[in-house]
Every structure is written in C-alpha cells, then in structure tokens.
Design a protein around this motif. Structure first.
Motif, mmCIF file in Angstrom:
data_model
loop_
_atom_site.group_PDB
_atom_site.id
_atom_site.type_symbol
_atom_site.label_atom_id
_atom_site.label_comp_id
_atom_site.label_asym_id
_atom_site.label_seq_id
_atom_site.Cartn_x
_atom_site.Cartn_y
_atom_site.Cartn_z
ATOM 1 N N TRP A 192 -60.964 -26.022 33.448
ATOM 2 C CA TRP A 192 -60.281 -26.470 32.436
ATOM 3 C C TRP A 192 -59.920 -25.275 31.437
ATOM 4 N N LEU A 193 -60.743 -24.193 31.280
ATOM 5 C CA LEU A 193 -60.668 -23.003 30.463
ATOM 6 C C LEU A 193 -59.589 -22.486 30.862
ATOM 7 N N TYR A 194 -59.511 -22.097 32.381
ATOM 8 C CA TYR A 194 -58.321 -21.322 32.958
ATOM 9 C C TYR A 194 -56.973 -21.945 32.712
ATOM 10 N N GLU A 195 -56.973 -23.422 32.983
ATOM 11 C CA GLU A 195 -55.658 -24.217 32.638
ATOM 12 C C GLU A 195 -55.098 -24.194 31.226
ATOM 13 N N THR A 196 -56.139 -24.116 30.163
ATOM 14 C CA THR A 196 -55.886 -23.862 28.982
ATOM 15 C C THR A 196 -55.230 -22.769 28.607
ATOM 16 N N ALA A 197 -55.742 -21.542 29.147
ATOM 17 C CA ALA A 197 -55.456 -20.341 28.937
ATOM 18 C C ALA A 197 -53.663 -20.245 29.283
ATOM 19 N N LEU A 198 -53.509 -20.840 30.583
ATOM 20 C CA LEU A 198 -51.968 -20.848 31.078
ATOM 21 C C LEU A 198 -51.206 -21.718 30.246
ATOM 22 N N ALA A 199 -51.583 -22.711 29.813
ATOM 23 C CA ALA A 199 -50.987 -23.666 28.874
ATOM 24 C C ALA A 199 -50.622 -23.392 27.585
ATOM 25 N N GLY A 200 -51.736 -22.539 26.944
ATOM 26 C CA GLY A 200 -51.637 -22.339 25.583
ATOM 27 C C GLY A 200 -52.557 -23.492 24.945
ATOM 28 N N LYS A 201 -52.835 -23.080 23.505
ATOM 29 C CA LYS A 201 -53.770 -23.827 22.664
ATOM 30 C C LYS A 201 -53.011 -25.051 22.693
ATOM 31 N N PRO A 202 -53.821 -26.281 22.633
ATOM 32 C CA PRO A 202 -53.329 -27.752 22.403
ATOM 33 C C PRO A 202 -52.906 -27.945 21.000
ATOM 34 N N GLU A 203 -51.743 -28.378 20.725
ATOM 35 C CA GLU A 203 -51.252 -28.716 19.466
ATOM 36 C C GLU A 203 -50.266 -30.170 19.289
ATOM 37 N N MET A 204 -50.187 -30.669 18.390
ATOM 38 C CA MET A 204 -49.628 -31.835 18.257
ATOM 39 C C MET A 204 -47.812 -31.386 18.149
ATOM 40 N N GLN A 205 -47.496 -31.250 19.211
ATOM 41 C CA GLN A 205 -46.209 -30.643 19.364
ATOM 42 C C GLN A 205 -45.063 -31.276 18.442
ATOM 43 N N THR A 206 -45.042 -32.509 18.765
ATOM 44 C CA THR A 206 -43.978 -33.477 18.269
ATOM 45 C C THR A 206 -44.097 -33.486 16.724
ATOM 46 N N THR B 290 -47.344 -40.359 19.446
ATOM 47 C CA THR B 290 -46.624 -39.466 18.417
ATOM 48 C C THR B 290 -47.510 -38.281 18.282
ATOM 49 N N VAL B 291 -49.065 -38.560 18.476
ATOM 50 C CA VAL B 291 -49.820 -37.460 18.474
ATOM 51 C C VAL B 291 -50.213 -36.749 19.652
ATOM 52 N N SER B 292 -49.417 -36.927 20.487
ATOM 53 C CA SER B 292 -49.532 -36.069 21.876
ATOM 54 C C SER B 292 -49.376 -34.474 21.639
ATOM 55 N N SER B 293 -49.912 -33.875 22.686
ATOM 56 C CA SER B 293 -49.846 -32.556 22.735
ATOM 57 C C SER B 293 -48.549 -31.824 23.426
ATOM 58 N N ALA B 294 -47.560 -33.098 23.564
ATOM 59 C CA ALA B 294 -46.201 -32.292 24.420
ATOM 60 C C ALA B 294 -45.179 -33.031 23.264
ATOM 61 N N LYS B 295 -44.105 -32.219 23.305
ATOM 62 C CA LYS B 295 -42.893 -32.584 22.437
ATOM 63 C C LYS B 295 -42.553 -33.850 22.911
ATOM 64 N N LEU B 296 -41.872 -34.648 22.270
ATOM 65 C CA LEU B 296 -41.019 -35.804 22.496
ATOM 66 C C LEU B 296 -40.065 -35.649 23.503
ATOM 67 N N GLU B 297 -39.154 -34.378 23.287
ATOM 68 C CA GLU B 297 -38.107 -33.857 24.083
ATOM 69 C C GLU B 297 -38.390 -33.241 25.263
ATOM 70 N N GLN C 21 -53.987 -35.618 24.403
ATOM 71 C CA GLN C 21 -54.296 -35.592 25.889
ATOM 72 C C GLN C 21 -54.260 -34.194 26.304
ATOM 73 N N GLY C 22 -53.485 -33.253 25.972
ATOM 74 C CA GLY C 22 -53.505 -32.021 26.281
ATOM 75 C C GLY C 22 -54.936 -31.189 26.055
ATOM 76 N N LEU C 23 -55.721 -31.947 24.942
ATOM 77 C CA LEU C 23 -57.023 -31.146 24.796
ATOM 78 C C LEU C 23 -57.868 -31.835 25.799
ATOM 79 N N MET C 24 -57.805 -32.838 26.332
ATOM 80 C CA MET C 24 -58.667 -33.539 27.262
ATOM 81 C C MET C 24 -58.304 -32.674 28.674
ATOM 82 N N TRP C 25 -57.113 -32.618 28.925
ATOM 83 C CA TRP C 25 -56.824 -31.805 30.322
ATOM 84 C C TRP C 25 -55.345 -31.099 30.034
ATOM 85 N N PRO C 26 -55.372 -29.780 29.980
ATOM 86 C CA PRO C 26 -53.978 -29.132 29.923
ATOM 87 C C PRO C 26 -52.929 -29.771 30.626
#
Length: 384
Positions: free
Chosen positions: A198-212, A113-120, A87-92
C-alpha cells in the motif's frame, strides 16, 4: 484479463480477509465501519440473509440470462459498483481501477463526489460509461459548476444522494483522526509501515485527495477543517425543493439515492426522477434505521410500474444480489466488496470481484431454474 478470477479468493469473505492484511487499519476502518454502535451493519446483513428462494426444478429450462437494460443501455449483469468516498485512501488508484473494470465488463461504476479521482479522469477511463453521484452542494455556485462539469465530461446518469443531511457519527474514524490526506500520527504511520505494498503504491500515485472538490476548497485549508467544510458546503440537507433545480438542469436519467420509505419514493416520482435507490447508506448514517429489504418490497409492490427501483446496503454475494432482485429490485449496487477486491488483488481486483459475483449469481439462477433477472420475484419464498 476480462476473465480474470483467482480461485484462492472465491468469495467476498476471503477478499475482505486479504484486504485487511494489505490496507492500513485506519483506512480499513473507514471502509468497514458504520455509525454509533454499528447495529445497523448487522441488521443489513441479517435481513438480506433471511430472504429465501425456492427452486422450480421440473419445468423446462435451458439457461439463465443476467443482462438488464437500463436507460437505453444493456448491461451484462444486474449489479454495479456503488459510490464510495476516499477510495484512493483505501487503495491507491482504486477509482481508476474499478471504473476501468466496470467499463470493460459492462456494468455501471458510480463515481462519488468525494472520490480521490477527478470526475473528468473517470469519464475518460470509463469511455463515458460511468455514472456520477452528487452530494447537493449548499452553495449554488458550486452546484452549478459541478453539474456543468459532469455534463461536459459526458456522464449520462446522475445519482443524487439525499441521506447525508449530517456527517455520520462514526467512532472508528474519530479514534483514527481520519482526514484527507491521513494525519501523520505515530499510530497511523506504524499502520502504513505495516502495509508495504500500500505504501509503495501510494508513493507512486501521490497522496490521496478529493480531486473533484479541490477547486472549491480554500487554499491551505488545514485537514482538521475538512469535515466542517464538507458539512457546510458540499453535504447539505436535500429536500424535494432542493432537488427541483437539479431536475430542471439535468436532462438525462436522474436517480435519487438513499430512500427508505414509500412517501419519499412517491415524492421522487412526482419530481420526475427515473429511478430510486432503496438504501441506508451502508448503515453509516442512522444506526437505528431500517435495512432496505422490507422497504424495497413495499416500494416495489406499489410503484414498480412508475419508476425503476434499485437497492444497495448489505449486499456481499451473488446470492444476496439474487435475493434483492427477488424482493423487487430492478438493479443492485455493492460498495465494500469491490474495495476489498482491489485491496486484496490490486489492479486485478475489480475484474476478479465482478467475475466472482457474476459466477455466483449465475449458479443461483441456474439452480432455481430462473431464465431472466425479471423472473426472480417468482422464486421468492413469502412468509405470511
């Protein structure tokens, strides 16, 4: 904020159009696409749109009540936010935005499970109200560690997805070279540059990764090896024997997601599952598969007293939600519409989409003369 609604975007169609302008093409393709020839996407939409409901106008009626009780909690509407990966790839920060909106408006948000945010992180944001969706890892060590993390974080409901025994054959993603983080091809870079917000918000959020899943990935693993890692380690085939250790460990409500036939529903009941989701994974896995509409009706007719029956795949409006409930679903889930909402409206997109769907559903129920969600099957037009 909880009442936020933008009248310029009054339906999912308009949200989709706006989101398409603000999300890079490769990321929008991942959200929008199906598998193979994408016939299943069309079938999902056609089947739910073919459902008809009949009003009862002259009987006494005051107002409708959309609330539904599930697993000891009373939700304000009969729909939730389905799990969607990346989800974080589609919108930060999309998972964080949607989890917060769902908690504030009292509907379930299901974290992938394959979200861009940690489950915690999502557990904290949702104040323990989110549900967790698990792909059953083939590696038992990873499975046990994930389940312990889910439990410690305070998730109350576990949703196990069983309809991804293989990676879906998705031509759009293959053409785009989709990866996490996205590959820096010239085409993808140009698409990113065409979406400055999208580019600006991604720069603020950091590159999207499967955090969990980051703790379980080999350090320095090339992005082109991600799919092989997922297929080998995280997304193994899940049969009834594979579900038993999960049922034994998980003492809370257990939902089996991705069923499409009565035999599998019966097996879920024998396992001791609390609910099933009739679903074809948004037509992203089997292009020749059934849509959930007819299987839902058969399962509800046979097993409604034995297990809760939910539905996702193909739902795009309050009308669709009413139709699914009239066909026998106890609850529904939607995925793409909420990401369209966040893509279109950013931080306000979750609130807007929830309120939009609630308003639509309320109008349908009032027009029918339907007092409660449980009464909706009485208004189904049945074709012999």
């Amino acid at each position: 904020m909880k009442d936020f609604f933008d009248p310029r975007l009054p339906d999912v169609k308009s949200l989709k159009q706006k989101a398409r302008q603000r999300i890079p093409g490769f990321a929008f393709d991942y959200l929008e696409g199906g598998c193979h020839d994408e016939i299943g996407l069309l079938r999902n939409r056609e089947d739910i749109q073919a459902v008809q409901l009949r009003s009862q106008l002259l009987k006494p009626f005051e107002k409708s009540d959309m609330s539904v009780e599930l697993f000891g909690h009373k939700y304000d509407a009969p729909f939730g936010i389905a799990p969607i990966g990346l989800q974080g790839l589609m919108w930060p920060k999309a998972p964080e935005i949607l989890a917060k909106a769902a908690a504030d408006l009292n509907i379930p948000y299901v974290l992938s499970t394959v979200s861009s945010a940690k489950l915690e992180t999502i557990a904290e944001i949702s104040e323990g109200k989110a549900w967790y969706q698990l792909y059953n890892p083939t590696d038992s060590t990873i499975r046990e560690d994930l389940l312990n993390r889910i439990k410690v974080a305070g998730y109350k409901v576990l949703v196990v997805t069983v309809d991804v025994p293989t990676f879906g054959y998705r031509p759009r993603d293959m053409k785009n070279g989709l990866a996490m983080p996205p590959k820096m091809t010239l085409r993808n870079i140009l698409q990113m540059l065409s979406c400055p917000r999208w580019l600006y918000e991604t720069a603020l959020a950091g590159k999207p990764e499967m955090q969990t899943l980051k703790p379980y990935m080999p350090k320095g693993m090339p992005t082109d090896q991600l799919a092989a890692f997922m297929n080998k380690t995280v997304m193994g085939r899940v049969d009834i024997d594979g579900l038993k250790p999960i049922r034994d460990f998980w003492q809370g409500p257990l939902v089996i997601k991705g069923l499409i036939n009565q035999e599998d529903v019966a097996a879920a009941i024998s396992l001791g599952a609390d609910a099933v989701v009739m679903s074809n994974h948004g037509a992203r896995q089997l292009d020749v598969g059934e849509s959930p509409v007819a299987p839902l009706q058969k399962a509800a007719a046979k097993y409604a007293k034995d297990i809760k029956i939910f539905m996702d795949s193909g739902l795009r409006s309050g009308t669709n939600i009413a139709s699914a409930l009239a066909c026998g679903a106890d609850f529904t889930f939607l995925g793409r519409p909420f990401v369209y909402g966040v893509g279109a409206l950013g931080n306000k997109g979750g609130m807007h989409t929830i309120n939009c769907l609630k308003t639509q559903l309320e109008q349908v129920m009032n027009q029918l003369g339907c007092a409660t969600v449980a009464d909706l099957p009485q208004f189904l037009v049945k074709h012999e």
